[in-house]
Scaffold this motif. Structure first.
Motif, PDB file in Angstrom:
ATOM      1  N   PHE A   1       0.829  -1.200   0.000  1.00 41.21           N
ATOM      2  CA  PHE A   1       0.000   0.000   0.000  1.00 41.21           C
ATOM      3  C   PHE A   1       0.868   1.257   0.000  1.00 41.21           C
ATOM      4  O   PHE A   1       2.072   1.195   0.265  1.00 41.21           O
ATOM      5  CB  PHE A   1      -0.908   0.011   1.230  1.00 41.21           C
ATOM      6  CG  PHE A   1      -1.898  -1.117   1.268  1.00 41.21           C
ATOM      7  CD1 PHE A   1      -3.185  -0.950   0.786  1.00 41.21           C
ATOM      8  CD2 PHE A   1      -1.539  -2.356   1.776  1.00 41.21           C
ATOM      9  CE1 PHE A   1      -4.096  -1.995   0.817  1.00 41.21           C
ATOM     10  CE2 PHE A   1      -2.437  -3.414   1.814  1.00 41.21           C
ATOM     11  CZ  PHE A   1      -3.729  -3.233   1.325  1.00 41.21           C
ATOM     12  N   SER A   2       0.230   2.389  -0.233  1.00 40.76           N
ATOM     13  CA  SER A   2       0.943   3.659  -0.324  1.00 40.76           C
ATOM     14  C   SER A   2       1.462   4.154   1.028  1.00 40.76           C
ATOM     15  O   SER A   2       2.299   5.049   1.074  1.00 40.76           O
ATOM     16  CB  SER A   2       0.039   4.725  -0.948  1.00 40.76           C
ATOM     17  OG  SER A   2      -1.178   4.837  -0.222  1.00 40.76           O
ATOM     18  N   SER A   3       0.979   3.597   2.128  1.00 43.96           N
ATOM     19  CA  SER A   3       1.456   3.931   3.464  1.00 43.96           C
ATOM     20  C   SER A   3       0.976   2.871   4.437  1.00 43.96           C
ATOM     21  O   SER A   3       0.100   2.058   4.106  1.00 43.96           O
ATOM     22  CB  SER A   3       0.935   5.313   3.909  1.00 43.96           C
ATOM     23  OG  SER A   3      -0.468   5.265   4.136  1.00 43.96           O
TER      24      SER A   3
ATOM     25  N   ALA B   1      -2.603   3.516   5.004  1.00 45.64           N
ATOM     26  CA  ALA B   1      -3.419   3.030   3.884  1.00 45.64           C
ATOM     27  C   ALA B   1      -3.682   1.544   4.041  1.00 45.64           C
ATOM     28  O   ALA B   1      -4.792   1.056   3.775  1.00 45.64           O
ATOM     29  CB  ALA B   1      -2.729   3.312   2.555  1.00 45.64           C
TER      30      ALA B   1
ATOM     31  N   THR C   1      -7.537   0.428   4.700  1.00 43.23           N
ATOM     32  CA  THR C   1      -8.131  -0.438   3.678  1.00 43.23           C
ATOM     33  C   THR C   1      -8.544  -1.773   4.270  1.00 43.23           C
ATOM     34  O   THR C   1      -9.620  -2.306   3.959  1.00 43.23           O
ATOM     35  CB  THR C   1      -7.157  -0.644   2.507  1.00 43.23           C
ATOM     36  OG1 THR C   1      -6.716   0.624   2.020  1.00 43.23           O
ATOM     37  CG2 THR C   1      -7.812  -1.408   1.373  1.00 43.23           C
TER      38      THR C   1
ATOM     39  N   ARG D   1      -8.591  -2.219  -2.249  1.00 41.65           N
ATOM     40  CA  ARG D   1      -7.409  -1.466  -2.673  1.00 41.65           C
ATOM     41  C   ARG D   1      -7.541  -1.000  -4.118  1.00 41.65           C
ATOM     42  O   ARG D   1      -7.192   0.140  -4.456  1.00 41.65           O
ATOM     43  CB  ARG D   1      -6.140  -2.309  -2.515  1.00 41.65           C
ATOM     44  CG  ARG D   1      -4.877  -1.551  -2.870  1.00 41.65           C
ATOM     45  CD  ARG D   1      -3.638  -2.401  -2.797  1.00 41.65           C
ATOM     46  NE  ARG D   1      -3.579  -3.402  -3.867  1.00 41.65           N
ATOM     47  CZ  ARG D   1      -2.510  -4.151  -4.135  1.00 41.65           C
ATOM     48  NH1 ARG D   1      -1.421  -4.037  -3.371  1.00 41.65           N
ATOM     49  NH2 ARG D   1      -2.525  -5.036  -5.110  1.00 41.65           N
TER      50      ARG D   1
ATOM     51  N   THR E   1      -5.309   2.640  -3.129  1.00 47.13           N
ATOM     52  CA  THR E   1      -4.329   2.798  -2.056  1.00 47.13           C
ATOM     53  C   THR E   1      -3.077   1.944  -2.271  1.00 47.13           C
ATOM     54  O   THR E   1      -2.330   1.684  -1.344  1.00 47.13           O
ATOM     55  CB  THR E   1      -4.964   2.435  -0.703  1.00 47.13           C
ATOM     56  OG1 THR E   1      -5.570   1.133  -0.786  1.00 47.13           O
ATOM     57  CG2 THR E   1      -6.026   3.445  -0.308  1.00 47.13           C
TER      58      THR E   1
END
Length: 430
Positions: A107-109, A112, A116, A271, A276
Motif C-alpha cells: 500500500f501507499s502507506s 493506507a 483499507t 485497494r 491505495t
C-alpha cells in the motif's frame, strides 16, 4: 522483452533444500530473461499494459474483478498499475515469504494498509476491539473516523499486568457484532505485549456465541518480520508500516498486509477501488531494502541491547521499557519468548522529571536525530506525549503509562559507542 504477467518462482535448491527468506530476497519471483537479462527488476513506470489480443483482455479482467475462478495454473495478466504491476507483484511475492502468507498486498502507506483492511472487513453495526496504546494514526482512525460509519470500538490494555481483553470482548458484545480484534504487539511506544494465542482462543469461543469469528489483525511493525511472525501465532492478518524496518532508509512511505487468500481477497478488491496501492518506484526501493533487512535488524538489535543496559544504570533515567528487561519467570516473559526471538531496537524510557527534562535531553542530542518514525539505519528519538501520540487524549496517555517524561528511541546501525557518548552528553545536559 518486459516481464510478463506470468510469475517466476524458485524456492528450492534441488529437491531437499528450501532457501531462507533472506536468500530469496535476491531473486524470488523474478526471471531476468523476461527483462532483457536485467539482474534486478526494472522500475515499470507505466500506467497501462498492452494485451496480446482482445480475448486476453477479457480473461484478465474476469480474474482481476473476481468474475470467475482461475483455471489450473492460470494467473491474472497485467492490466493497469492500479490493479497490478510487475514491481508490485514481485515485491508482494517476497513480502509473503517472511510470514509464509498466501498473499501479501502493498500500500501507499502503513495507514493506507490499516484503513483499507478495516474498511474491507468491518460493516456498520460492527465493533472493533483493540489494544491500547496503538499508533496514534490508528487510534485516530478508530476513535474519530470509524464511528461516522457506524463502527464502534472497545479498547483493552496491552501488557500482561493489566490484561483486559476478555472483559473488553464481553463489553463489545453488548454493542453489536464483534467484527475484529486489532492488536499492536509490542505496543508503540510502551512495548506492552498481547498474547496472540489467547486472542485466537477467545475469537474461537466468540464465534460459537455470535455466529461470526472476529478476524485477528496484528500491527507487526515493531518486531516483524524478522523477530516476530504474527501469522504463526494466531493472527489472521499481519500489517506493517513498510516505511519502518522493511524500507529501513527513511526514504519512502509504504505499508503492507498479508494473510490467507480468503481474508486478503476483499482487501485486494478495496485497494483496487480506493487506489491505495504502492507505487512502482516505491516497490522497487522496497525490494532493494529487503535484501539487507535481516542484517540491518540484527545490527540495530545488538546496539539497542547495549544502549538499554547503559540507560538502565543511568541516574537520570527512571525506567527503561525494553523487552529484554521483562521480569524473569513472569507471564510477560513467557509470552515474549513464545512469540518473538529478539527484543528489537525500538523502545521507550522515562527520564527523571517531566516534559522539561525530556525536551532538554532531546534538544542536546548531536548524533541521534530528533525525529519521528523508526526502523531506519540512523538512530532517532522523539517525545510520544507531544508528538506521535499527541492525538490520543491526555487522560488515556497517562492511564497507559505514556507520560510527559517518556522518550522513544529507535536505535540504528551506527557504532554503539558513539550513540552512548551522545546519550551520555545529552543526559548530562538535563
Amino acid at each position: 522483452m518486459p516481464i510478463s504477467g506470468k510469475k517466476y518462482h524458485r524456492r528450492s535448491l534441488g529437491e531437499n533444500h528450501d532457501m531462507r527468506p533472506e536468500t530469496l530476497m535476491m531473486g524470488y519471483g523474478y526471471d531476468p530473461s523476461l527483462s532483457e537479462g536485467s539482474l534486478k527488476p526494472p522500475v515499470f513506470l507505466t500506467s497501462t499494459f498492452v494485451f496480446d489480443n482482445a480475448q486476453h483482455g477479457k480473461e484478465f479482467f474476469e480474474l482481476a474483478y473476481g468474475k470467475r475462478e482461475p483455471n489450473a495454473g492460470e494467473e491474472s495478466g497485467l492490466i493497469y498499475s492500479r490493479i497490478n504491476n510487475p514491481d508490485l507483484e514481485v515485491l508482494e511475492d517476497r513480502l509473503a515469504l517472511w510470514e509464509s502468507a498466501d498473499k501479501a498486498l502493498s500500500f501507499s502507506s502503513g495507514m493506507a494498509a490499516i484503513a483499507t483492511t478495516l474498511l474491507a472487513h468491518l460493516r456498520p453495526g460492527d465493533v472493533i476491539v483493540h489494544s491500547a496504546p496503538i499508533y496514534g494514526g490508528t487510534e485516530y482512525l478508530i476513535r474519530n473516523i470509524l464511528p461516522a460509519y457506524g463502527i464502534s470500538s472497545v479498547e483493552f490494555e496491552s501488557g500482561i499486568e493489566h490484561y483486559t481483553l476478555e472483559p473488553a470482548l464481553n463489553e463489545a458484545q453488548g454493542k453489536g457484532k464483534v467484527g475484529m480484534i486489532y492488536v499492536e504487539t509490542p505496543a508503540n511506544p510502551t512495548n506492552g505485549l498481547v498474547d496472540l494465542q489467547e486472542c485466537a482462543r477467545l475469537a474461537d469461543a466468540l464465534a460459537a456465541k455470535q455466529g461470526h469469528r472476529p478476524l485477528i489483525v496484528v500491527d507487526n511493525t515493531f518486531l516483524g518480520p524478522v523477530w516476530q511472525q504474527a501469522l504463526a501465532h494466531g493472527a489472521d492478518i499481519s500489517i506493517y508500516s513498510l516505511t519502518k524496518y522493511v524500507g529501513g532508509h527513511s526514504d519512502l512511505i509504504a505499508g503492507s498486509a498479508m494473510g490467507r487468500a480468503e481474508v486478503m481477497a476483499p482487501i485486494a478488491g478495496f485497494r483496487t477501488i480506493l487506489g491505495t496501492m504502492c507505487s512502482a518506484h516505491t516497490c522497487w526501493l522496497l525490494m532493494r531494502s529487503l535484501e539487507t533487512l535481516k542484517i540491518r535488524m540484527e545490527r540495530s538489535a545488538e546496539n539497542a541491547k547495549v544502549i538499554a543496559e547503559f540507560l538502565q544504570q543511568h541516574p537520570k533515567v527512571a525506567k527503561v521499557h525494553y523487552l529484554g528487561f521483562l521480569p524473569k519467570g513472569s507471564d510477560a516473559e513467557a509470552i515474549f519468548k513464545r512469540q518473538s526471538t529478539s527484543a528489537g531496537s525500538t523502545f521507550a524510557f522515562d527520564v527523571v522529571g517531566g516534559e522539561k527534562e525530556a525536551f532538554a535531553l532531546l534538544d542536546n542530542l548531536q548524533l541521534i536525530k530528533l525525529a519521528v518514525s523508526l526502523g531506519g539505519t540512523e538512530s532517532l528519538m522523539e517525545h510520544p506525549y507531544s508528538m506521535t501520540h499527541s492525538d490520543v487524549p491526555d487522560d488515556v496517555k497517562n492511564r497507559l503509562g505514556m507520560g510527559e517524561s517518556m522518550v522513544r528511541i529507535s536505535v540504528g546501525i551506527e557504532h554503539v559507542e558513539d550513540l552512548i557518548a551522545d546519550l551520555s552528553h545529552a543526559l548530562d545536559c538535563m
